[in-house]
Design a protein around this motif. Structure first.
Motif, PDB file in Angstrom:
ATOM      1  N   ILE A  92       0.813  -1.265  -0.027  1.00 57.70           N
ATOM      2  CA  ILE A  92       0.136  -0.002  -0.029  1.00 57.70           C
ATOM      3  C   ILE A  92       0.892   1.058   0.036  1.00 57.70           C
ATOM      4  O   ILE A  92       0.553   2.281  -0.689  1.00 57.70           O
ATOM      5  N   PRO A  93       2.117   1.417   0.907  1.00 54.01           N
ATOM      6  CA  PRO A  93       2.598   2.587   0.654  1.00 54.01           C
ATOM      7  C   PRO A  93       3.176   2.742  -0.592  1.00 54.01           C
ATOM      8  O   PRO A  93       3.423   4.269  -0.936  1.00 54.01           O
ATOM      9  N   ILE A 152       0.661   4.167  -2.669  1.00 56.27           N
ATOM     10  CA  ILE A 152       0.354   5.719  -2.404  1.00 56.27           C
ATOM     11  C   ILE A 152       1.235   6.651  -2.894  1.00 56.27           C
ATOM     12  O   ILE A 152       0.726   7.617  -3.654  1.00 56.27           O
ATOM     13  N   PHE A 153       2.488   6.372  -2.455  1.00 51.23           N
ATOM     14  CA  PHE A 153       3.601   7.326  -3.184  1.00 51.23           C
ATOM     15  C   PHE A 153       3.689   7.202  -4.476  1.00 51.23           C
ATOM     16  O   PHE A 153       3.904   8.382  -5.206  1.00 51.23           O
ATOM     17  N   PRO A 197       7.118  12.969  -2.669  1.00 58.70           N
ATOM     18  CA  PRO A 197       6.538  11.598  -2.704  1.00 58.70           C
ATOM     19  C   PRO A 197       7.437  10.682  -3.559  1.00 58.70           C
ATOM     20  O   PRO A 197       7.590   9.535  -3.401  1.00 58.70           O
ATOM     21  N   ILE A 237      10.337   9.621  -1.481  1.00 60.10           N
ATOM     22  CA  ILE A 237       9.973   8.540  -0.609  1.00 60.10           C
ATOM     23  C   ILE A 237       9.635   7.107  -1.431  1.00 60.10           C
ATOM     24  O   ILE A 237       9.921   6.248  -0.609  1.00 60.10           O
ATOM     25  N   LEU A 244      11.381   3.792  -0.397  1.00 63.15           N
ATOM     26  CA  LEU A 244      10.843   2.329  -0.093  1.00 63.15           C
ATOM     27  C   LEU A 244      11.451   1.261  -0.998  1.00 63.15           C
ATOM     28  O   LEU A 244      11.559   0.313  -0.617  1.00 63.15           O
ATOM     29  N   SER A 300       1.978   6.519   5.790  1.00 60.67           N
ATOM     30  CA  SER A 300       1.870   6.796   4.304  1.00 60.67           C
ATOM     31  C   SER A 300       0.405   6.975   4.231  1.00 60.67           C
ATOM     32  O   SER A 300      -0.135   7.811   3.497  1.00 60.67           O
ATOM     33  N   TRP A 315      -0.233  10.374   5.538  1.00 56.73           N
ATOM     34  CA  TRP A 315       0.372  11.434   4.501  1.00 56.73           C
ATOM     35  C   TRP A 315      -0.713  11.547   3.347  1.00 56.73           C
ATOM     36  O   TRP A 315      -0.889  12.718   2.683  1.00 56.73           O
TER      37      TRP A 315
END
Lengths: 59, 222, 241
Positions: B171-172, B175-176, B194, B197, B201, C173, C176
């Motif tokens: 998911i992260p 998202i980014f 983003p 990040i 990741l 996240s 964010w």
């Protein structure tokens, strides 16, 4: 205790919580009884855990 | 040639030859993206707005589903046992397999993204940015997915279990990745945070993925 | 009796048998006390009586996270010390943690409907709790598919550790991604923002739920030990037959 206009939601929240907790308790209790019953059956039939292999790791 | 590069070359050869899964991921990606307009309608303005999200979701599913057989084939023919007994640390061997997998399935996804973007009415200039976010983000998907692949081979189960275990962890990245792509296309948020990040990741999962996957194989296949 | 004696499953069972009735009694007492305080807790000036849902929602959220904490500690025990009791502790914690996370989600949704006008909003906290629930379901799916309990426990332990590393990242996240929810208000610098008349019942309920968690956890661990005994006895019987 007056619960105001949103009484349905409050009661529903408590009802769901009670339901889930009761379900958990029922699972734990019924599972316990079932395992005890099976263990009793097995012991009655003379099955033991430490037959033969002395060094067996107990799980 | 060191053991690392030998393994890398071997895995890439296996993926490219007949019966390998190299282009299957890209094909799946193409099909998923083609299905989207049928589900949400051919409205070009809407497609342009959610285009980056569709591309990211398609890439996510494609790169995870392709991971299914990563260790399973090696386990079936016994070469996984050799890798585990070999002198090269298992973590390094898994990293080599992960890199090979990314080069043969992740990279093709990134390369066909501009074509699919055209179909989704994403602007040509913006397409470069979306591809860049995928280039930075798909390694994270592969290396997080390695953990799921190792767990599912240790349990001798594959397919959906892998997706169930791995998708929440990605998911992260999603998202980014989508945030960076949207920032590049529509703004107004800056592209930098983003995207950096997302790179972080990828780098972190490049380290943690092989370690966790190696632990899963060691504990699972003894 | 030294703590080390607990490492032996048979002694552990004896201790559980002795401790469990007391834990149950303490749980019931704590709930009686807590619910009485909840009944007389004043309404919130903004949220009215719906604040009563908080006494379920917040403890459930804490325990949902604590469940993963228990699984993480157990995972270290499984992977580092190869301890069978740690396997059992991890496996018993998963469904209970998942159940509390589910309670948190449902009560949050029922609280959201009168307060926000909708059952579900994709705000940061709800979404990260949902992801936590999905992670729990993944662990349960893993236990469910594993044929050999030892193998399943080790796989689940690795997943628990990976999740423990990932949960903060996911939380960060998701926050964010969307920060609509009110900021954290219970623990923050400069004292609590909640009035003591509401905070006290909340803390008592949290204590009661924690007791409930450990009661259920110990009982489930006992079941799991018995289940493994049954399994080993059946294997023994099959190998002799």
């Amino acid at each position: 205790m007056i619960l105001g206009p949103h009484v349905d939601f409050i009661v529903a929240a408590y009802a769901v919580t009670v339901f889930v907790v009761v379900a958990l308790m029922a699972w734990v209790i019924l599972d316990y009884l079932a395992q005890r019953r099976i263990l009793g059956d097995l012991e009655e039939r003379g099955v033991t855990r430490h037959s033969g292999r002395a060094g067996k790791v107990e799980r | 040639m060191s053991a690392f590069t030998a393994l890398l070359a071997r895995d890439m050869r296996i993926a490219i030859r007949v019966g390998g899964g190299a282009l299957m991921g890209a094909l799946f990606f193409l099909i998923v993206v083609t299905m989207m307009p049928f589900a949400i309608g051919p409205d070009l303005a809407l497609l342009a707005r959610i285009g980056p999200a569709i591309l990211w979701l398609g890439a996510l599913l494609a790169s995870l589903l392709a991971l299914d057989r990563l260790f399973a084939t090696d386990h079936d023919d016994g070469s996984l046992d050799l890798l585990m007994m070999g002198r090269m640390p298992l973590e390094l061997a898994i990293a080599a397999k992960g890199i090979a997998h990314w080069l043969t399935t992740g990279l093709p996804l990134v390369l066909i993204t501009p074509v699919l973007g055209l179909m989704l009415n994403v602007e040509l200039g913006a397409m470069g940015w979306v591809s860049l976010t995928l280039l930075a983000g798909t390694p994270a998907l592969t290396f997080i997915g390695l953990i799921g692949a190792a767990l599912s081979v240790a349990l001798r189960r594959g397919g959906l279990l892998l997706a169930v275990l791995v998708l929440p962890l990605t998911i992260p990245v999603l998202i980014f990745g989508v945030a960076a792509a949207n920032a590049a296309i529509v703004g107004p948020a800056p592209f930098g945070p983003p995207f950096t990040i997302l790179c972080a990741l990828s780098l972190a999962s490049f380290v943690l993925g092989p370690i966790a996957a190696a632990a899963a194989l060691r504990h699972g296949l003894e | 009796m030294a703590v080390i004696d607990l490492a032996n499953p048979t002694r552990f069972l004896a201790v559980v048998n002795r401790v469990l009735p007391w834990l149950m009694a303490a749980t019931i007492l704590a709930f009686a006390f807590g619910l009485a305080r909840v009944m007389y807790a004043p309404d919130d000036y903004q949220q009215g009586a719906t604040v009563k849902i908080m006494f379920l929602h917040v403890p459930a959220a804490w325990l949902g996270m604590m469940g993963w904490g228990v699984m993480t500690v157990a995972a270290l025990g499984t992977l580092v010390w190869r301890h069978p009791l740690a396997d059992v502790a991890g496996k018993a914690a998963a469904p209970i943690g998942a159940a509390f996370t589910f309670i948190c989600l449902v009560t949050g949704s029922l609280w959201g409907r009168p307060m926000w006008g909708t059952y579900w909003v994709w705000d940061a906290r709800l979404t990260s709790v949902l992801v936590l629930f999905l992670l729990y379901l993944g662990v349960l799916a893993l236990y469910w598919t594993a044929e050999d309990p030892g193998r399943g426990s080790r796989a689940a332990a690795i997943l628990a550790l990976v999740g423990a590393v990932n949960i903060p990242i996911i939380k960060f996240s998701v926050e964010w991604w969307n920060t609509l929810h009110q900021p954290a208000s219970i623990i923050r610098s400069g004292g609590s923002a909640i009035d003591p008349s509401i905070l006290m019942p909340l803390l008592i309920m949290a204590g009661a739920f924690t007791l409930l968690f450990f009661t259920l956890h110990l009982a489930a661990m006992r079941n799991e030990i018995l289940r493994r005994r049954v399994r080993s006895m059946r294997l023994m019987q099959a190998s002799r037959a």
